[in-house]
Write a protein that holds these residues in place. Structure first.
Motif, PDB file in Angstrom:
ATOM      1  N   GLN A 345      -8.305  71.698 -74.157  1.00 41.68           N
ATOM      2  CA  GLN A 345      -8.671  70.537 -73.754  1.00 41.68           C
ATOM      3  C   GLN A 345     -10.368  70.574 -73.566  1.00 41.68           C
ATOM      4  O   GLN A 345     -10.657  69.582 -74.258  1.00 41.68           O
ATOM      5  CB  GLN A 345      -8.194  70.987 -72.121  1.00 41.68           C
ATOM      6  CG  GLN A 345      -7.590  70.234 -71.489  1.00 41.68           C
ATOM      7  CD  GLN A 345      -6.785  70.435 -70.239  1.00 41.68           C
ATOM      8  OE1 GLN A 345      -8.084  70.578 -70.219  1.00 41.68           O
ATOM      9  NE2 GLN A 345      -5.659  69.891 -69.815  1.00 41.68           N
ATOM     10  N   ALA A 346     -11.243  71.597 -73.858  1.00 42.56           N
ATOM     11  CA  ALA A 346     -12.110  71.863 -73.216  1.00 42.56           C
ATOM     12  C   ALA A 346     -12.936  72.390 -74.802  1.00 42.56           C
ATOM     13  O   ALA A 346     -14.047  71.506 -75.026  1.00 42.56           O
ATOM     14  CB  ALA A 346     -12.435  73.422 -73.381  1.00 42.56           C
ATOM     15  N   ALA A 347     -12.248  72.357 -76.126  1.00 40.15           N
ATOM     16  CA  ALA A 347     -12.348  72.846 -77.192  1.00 40.15           C
ATOM     17  C   ALA A 347     -12.408  71.228 -78.139  1.00 40.15           C
ATOM     18  O   ALA A 347     -13.534  71.163 -78.935  1.00 40.15           O
ATOM     19  CB  ALA A 347     -11.043  73.451 -78.459  1.00 40.15           C
ATOM     20  N   ARG A 348     -11.551  69.927 -77.380  1.00 42.10           N
ATOM     21  CA  ARG A 348     -11.539  69.559 -78.103  1.00 42.10           C
ATOM     22  C   ARG A 348     -12.988  68.347 -77.634  1.00 42.10           C
ATOM     23  O   ARG A 348     -13.376  67.385 -77.806  1.00 42.10           O
ATOM     24  CB  ARG A 348     -10.120  68.131 -77.469  1.00 42.10           C
ATOM     25  CG  ARG A 348     -10.174  67.000 -77.694  1.00 42.10           C
ATOM     26  CD  ARG A 348      -9.020  66.254 -77.723  1.00 42.10           C
ATOM     27  NE  ARG A 348      -8.427  64.752 -78.017  1.00 42.10           N
ATOM     28  CZ  ARG A 348      -7.378  63.989 -78.568  1.00 42.10           C
ATOM     29  NH1 ARG A 348      -6.083  64.794 -78.681  1.00 42.10           N
ATOM     30  NH2 ARG A 348      -6.882  63.104 -78.396  1.00 42.10           N
ATOM     31  N   GLN A 349     -13.141  68.326 -76.055  1.00 38.15           N
ATOM     32  CA  GLN A 349     -13.488  67.886 -75.627  1.00 38.15           C
ATOM     33  C   GLN A 349     -15.634  68.402 -76.142  1.00 38.15           C
ATOM     34  O   GLN A 349     -16.155  67.447 -76.433  1.00 38.15           O
ATOM     35  CB  GLN A 349     -14.787  67.879 -73.975  1.00 38.15           C
ATOM     36  CG  GLN A 349     -13.387  67.290 -73.173  1.00 38.15           C
ATOM     37  CD  GLN A 349     -12.998  67.740 -71.529  1.00 38.15           C
ATOM     38  OE1 GLN A 349     -14.133  68.677 -71.232  1.00 38.15           O
ATOM     39  NE2 GLN A 349     -12.322  67.967 -70.869  1.00 38.15           N
ATOM     40  N   GLU A 350     -15.228  69.310 -76.685  1.00 39.48           N
ATOM     41  CA  GLU A 350     -16.736  70.238 -76.911  1.00 39.48           C
ATOM     42  C   GLU A 350     -16.663  68.872 -78.320  1.00 39.48           C
ATOM     43  O   GLU A 350     -18.251  69.214 -79.994  1.00 39.48           O
ATOM     44  CB  GLU A 350     -16.504  71.562 -77.055  1.00 39.48           C
ATOM     45  CG  GLU A 350     -17.883  72.144 -77.336  1.00 39.48           C
ATOM     46  CD  GLU A 350     -18.083  74.012 -77.315  1.00 39.48           C
ATOM     47  OE1 GLU A 350     -18.069  74.797 -77.968  1.00 39.48           O
ATOM     48  OE2 GLU A 350     -17.651  74.353 -75.850  1.00 39.48           O
ATOM     49  N   SER A 351     -16.016  69.226 -79.334  1.00 40.36           N
ATOM     50  CA  SER A 351     -15.837  68.806 -80.583  1.00 40.36           C
ATOM     51  C   SER A 351     -16.361  67.198 -80.585  1.00 40.36           C
ATOM     52  O   SER A 351     -17.055  66.577 -81.689  1.00 40.36           O
ATOM     53  CB  SER A 351     -14.711  68.928 -81.127  1.00 40.36           C
ATOM     54  OG  SER A 351     -13.697  67.401 -81.011  1.00 40.36           O
TER      55      SER A 351
END
Length: 432
Positions: A345-351
């Motif tokens: 979830q964090a990776a998607r938000q950070e992208s």
């Protein structure tokens, strides 16, 4: 604006640079600008409108060409551009400076200091010495240098680059990775549904260190038996990697998909659980951003470009020690479903901060500022000077020539494509 994109290679070559140039063209045209791509090689029947190719010498089987000049058509068109944006250090910036009559922007997409030693088998100190001459001299042909990451900016400053540097991160069209058109399941790939699927996307060549990733995967699999690796891409070391997988006893747990059309990559990533790479030569890797957009936490080596993209312990796990560290990170994520999902979830938000629309808007603002200021009319290296007019650059060019085509090397064949307008003195064959 009439914008010229100058690149040493273009489609059908598949790499991060051609993808970035293609994205620039698509989204700049959508914003109402006129984009022409200047590159080398034979005409391609599949070229979209606005691609102008000049004849050149084929350099191995990589899809790259070299040439000492552009065609008459390309020369004339370059003079009509309002902005010229270059995407390679060689066969790009000097050509734009020679033939163009507008401000020149150069985006550095490659860790040339690391690639030089890899491509021509030099000790790293020797490769560094060459790049301390080459990087400043060739970037001097531009008015502004763009670096996609702060880490690369620091590297280029260390190597003596003198031109003003702007930090504009590479962008990705996030939509296909958020909503793949035909997402694949593990079963579609012949992978057990209970497996934790690690994926790598990219070129299979020595500088990408996929062999290190494979070694680390084998170590991690001893601890997490349901670990599986999917390698997407092609390259010169694919056969060696397949042999290595057999020697490591993990053939049944490694899938080599071969090349996958860019439009299909998001569908493959939908089946994966995490992304991994051992490469330390990245500048601002699009494949990592795309994986993050697909909701995959990243396991990688802490290095310039990677650390500007992935937040360790939040959107992935970064290690300073490839040997052992990558295996430990793979085990840590593969054996902890809750942590992996949280990082996904964090990776998607950070992208989100790497959305191509942000990149395009910042680049257009830079173009507009250069159009107003016209720094190209104020500097010492005026438009039209040829590469051999520079006394400082001559030794650099000669050194590169000796490294790429050493006199003691007996060429197996000679192959070149030259404009008919070149004089006999200019028609000098080069070794492949």
């Amino acid at each position: 604006m009439r914008i010229g994109m100058v690149t040493a290679c273009y489609k059908p070559v598949i790499n991060g640079v051609t993808r970035m140039v293609s994205l620039y063209k698509e989204h700049l045209e959508a914003a109402g600008h006129e984009v022409t791509i200047f590159t080398l090689g034979n005409p391609d029947p599949n070229d979209e409108p606005g691609v102008v190719r000049s004849p050149g010498l084929m350099l191995g089987d990589y899809g790259y060409y070299v040439s000492m000049r552009y065609s008459s058509e390309a020369q004339a068109l370059l003079q009509e551009m309002d902005i010229i944006h270059c995407h390679h250090l060689f066969m790009s910036v000097e050509m734009a400076h020679r033939y163009g009559r507008s401000p020149i922007v150069y985006t550095n997409h490659t860790r040339y200091d690391l690639y030089t030693g890899s491509v021509i088998s030099l000790p790293q100190p020797a490769a560094d010495a060459i790049m301390r001459q080459v990087w400043p001299e060739f970037t001097d042909f531009a008015d502004v240098v763009i670096t996609p990451s702060a880490g690369l900016r620091d590297v280029m400053l260390e190597f003596g680059v003198r031109r003003p540097i702007e930090l504009i991160e590479n962008g990705v069209d996030l939509r296909p990775f958020h909503h793949p058109t035909a997402p694949l399941a593990k079963a579609d790939l012949g992978v057990p549904e209970t497996a934790v699927l690690v994926t790598y996307v990219g070129r299979l060549s020595p500088e990408k260190d996929v062999d290190i990733l494979l070694d680390q995967f084998a170590i991690a699999k001893d601890v997490v038996p349901n670990l599986h690796l999917m390698i997407i891409g092609k390259g010169s070391v694919q056969a060696d990697l397949q042999k290595q997988a057999k020697q490591l006893g993990v053939t049944d747990s490694v899938t080599f998909t071969g090349p996958v059309a860019y439009e299909e990559v998001a569908n493959y990533l939908a089946a994966a659980d995490l992304f991994a790479t051992a490469s330390v030569t990245e500048v601002h890797p699009l494949t990592v951003i795309e994986a993050m957009a697909a909701g995959l936490p990243v396991v990688a080596v802490s290095s310039p470009g990677i650390v500007d993209t992935v937040t360790s312990d939040q959107s992935g796990l970064l290690t300073t020690k490839p040997a052992g560290g990558l295996a430990a990170a793979l085990v840590g994520l593969a054996s902890n479903d809750a942590r992996r999902k949280q990082m996904a979830q964090a990776a998607r938000q950070e992208s989100e901060r790497f959305d191509i629309y942000n990149t395009i808007q910042r680049t257009i603002k830079l173009y507009e500022r250069l159009q107003e200021e016209r720094p190209d009319l104020k500097r010492k290296k005026m438009h039209g000077r040829r590469i051999f007019d520079s006394e400082r650059l001559q030794p650099v060019v000669e050194q590169l020539g000796k490294l790429l085509w050493p006199a003691e090397k007996e060429p197996s064949s000679r192959r070149w494509f030259l404009p008919s307008s070149m004089t006999q003195a200019e028609q000098r064959p080069h070794d492949n």
